[in-house]
Design a protein around this motif. Structure first.
Motif, PDB file in Angstrom:
ATOM      1  N   GLN A  51      66.749  24.342 -16.074  1.00  0.00           N
ATOM      2  CA  GLN A  51      65.867  25.157 -15.251  1.00  0.00           C
ATOM      3  C   GLN A  51      64.476  24.540 -15.197  1.00  0.00           C
ATOM      4  OE1 GLN A  51      65.809  29.180 -16.729  1.00  0.00           O
ATOM      5  NE2 GLN A  51      68.039  29.309 -16.897  1.00  0.00           N
ATOM      6  N   LEU A  52      63.738  24.861 -14.133  1.00  0.00           N
ATOM      7  CA  LEU A  52      62.355  24.420 -13.991  1.00  0.00           C
ATOM      8  C   LEU A  52      61.483  25.602 -13.579  1.00  0.00           C
ATOM      9  CD1 LEU A  52      62.570  20.971 -12.116  1.00  0.00           C
ATOM     10  CD2 LEU A  52      61.857  21.358 -14.480  1.00  0.00           C
ATOM     11  N   GLY A  93      58.563  21.085 -16.962  1.00  0.00           N
ATOM     12  CA  GLY A  93      59.539  20.550 -17.906  1.00  0.00           C
ATOM     13  C   GLY A  93      60.536  19.594 -17.303  1.00  0.00           C
ATOM     14  N   SER A  94      60.134  18.847 -16.283  1.00  0.00           N
ATOM     15  CA  SER A  94      61.032  17.861 -15.661  1.00  0.00           C
ATOM     16  C   SER A  94      60.955  16.560 -16.450  1.00  0.00           C
ATOM     17  CB  SER A  94      60.626  17.627 -14.199  1.00  0.00           C
ATOM     18  OG  SER A  94      61.473  16.674 -13.601  1.00  0.00           O
ATOM     19  N   PHE A  95      61.993  16.305 -17.267  1.00  0.00           N
ATOM     20  CA  PHE A  95      62.002  15.119 -18.118  1.00  0.00           C
ATOM     21  C   PHE A  95      63.217  14.241 -17.832  1.00  0.00           C
ATOM     22  CE2 PHE A  95      59.643  18.328 -20.581  1.00  0.00           C
ATOM     23  CZ  PHE A  95      58.471  17.629 -20.831  1.00  0.00           C
ATOM     24  N   ASP A 122      65.927  19.176 -17.599  1.00  0.00           N
ATOM     25  CA  ASP A 122      64.967  20.043 -16.915  1.00  0.00           C
ATOM     26  C   ASP A 122      64.797  21.271 -17.789  1.00  0.00           C
ATOM     27  OD1 ASP A 122      64.537  18.390 -14.782  1.00  0.00           O
ATOM     28  OD2 ASP A 122      65.966  19.397 -13.457  1.00  0.00           O
ATOM     29  N   LEU A 123      63.583  21.501 -18.279  1.00  0.00           N
ATOM     30  CA  LEU A 123      63.341  22.552 -19.264  1.00  0.00           C
ATOM     31  C   LEU A 123      62.306  23.553 -18.762  1.00  0.00           C
ATOM     32  CD1 LEU A 123      62.993  20.234 -22.409  1.00  0.00           C
ATOM     33  CD2 LEU A 123      65.093  21.227 -21.464  1.00  0.00           C
ATOM     34  N   ALA A 124      62.564  24.823 -19.014  1.00  0.00           N
ATOM     35  CA  ALA A 124      61.623  25.889 -18.685  1.00  0.00           C
ATOM     36  C   ALA A 124      61.373  26.711 -19.938  1.00  0.00           C
ATOM     37  CB  ALA A 124      62.166  26.770 -17.564  1.00  0.00           C
TER      38      ALA A 124
END
Length: 269
Positions: free
Chosen positions: A225-226, A106-108, A81-83
């Protein structure tokens, strides 16, 4: 004339209500960016019209403007989960159509083949790592090998603030897969919404310029983070009431014009 003038107001009010409703409906959609409706007046005039006698004949929708301010950050603890802590968009490519889309969601996750993808199947784009150097001249699908050269199974994938994707295996070894590619635009408001918190390039947005996280104007990557929607419910509800009053006022103007017309007809009869 008053009928048509008020009718433009009714149509605009309906558009405004639709935009606000769409914002509220996506208040919990990760990476969603709210929009606002901009209006412009319409004037009935020609080159020979006396400026002192110019008559307004209503309004029109000038633009539905997107707001790309960052949303609140939610802690998830999931490494994929990337922000983005600043400017930039993730780039994803559909394996079926080959089309590139851009998103702040960024939900991968990793699929069976080892590709890092989003919920719609778009594959995250990364810069390849060539002999320890990040090659920002081209981007490619993020592919993590399920097993390394020693036939050890993939244990985890981590992504640091610089966007480096590192795959760790059961035998204790790790491999630098590449660096997350971020994109930016001269005019983000020119991007075309395609749903799923994603956008496509248009002539108005300009071509995408790519860069590594933390370089230039690009923000760093925050793993676990998202970014949530940037919709403020309280603000949208106030705007909703205002749009409703706008609609009612134009409807009342049409009703008044009808009554006046009926009165004139009755006088003639």
């Amino acid at each position: 004339m008053s009928y048509y003038t008020s009718l433009t107001g009714l149509k605009n009010a309906q558009t405004d209500l639709n935009v606000i409703s769409h914002n509220i409906a996506n208040a919990e959609t990760n990476g969603f960016k709210k929009s606002t409706t901009q209006f412009a007046d319409i004037i009935s005039s020609s080159v020979v019209t006396d400026p002192a006698l110019s008559v307004g004949i209503g309004s029109r929708v000038a633009e539905i403007k997107q707001n790309f301010t960052s949303g609140a950050i939610e802690q998830t603890g999931n490494a994929l989960d990337l922000a983005i802590g600043g400017e930039g968009f993730f780039a994803t490519v559909s394996p079926g159509s080959g089309q590139t889309q851009f998103t702040r969601n960024g939900s991968f996750s990793i699929d069976d083949a080892g590709y890092i993808k989003n919920a719609e199947g778009g594959r995250l784009q990364i810069f390849p790592n060539v002999n320890g150097t990040v090659n920002t001249a081209a981007h490619q699908d993020a592919l993590v090998a399920p097993k390394n050269a020693a036939n050890s199974t993939l244990a985890s994938v981590t992504i640091d603030q610089a966007g480096q994707v590192v795959a760790s295996y059961d035998d204790g070894t790790s491999t630098n897969v590449g660096t997350v590619a971020l994109a930016n635009f001269t005019s983000p408001n020119g991007l075309k919404q395609v749903g799923d918190s994603s956008w496509k390039v248009t002539g108005k947005s300009g071509a995408a310029s790519f860069g590594a996280p933390g370089s230039g104007a690009f923000g760093p990557i925050n793993s676990g983070q998202l970014e949530r929607s940037n919709v403020d419910i309280a603000e949208e509800l106030v705007d909703l009431i205002s749009a409703q009053r706008y609609f009612q006022a134009n409807a009342k103007a049409i009703d008044t014009a009808t009554q006046i017309s009926q009165t004139v007809i009755n006088l003639r009869t």
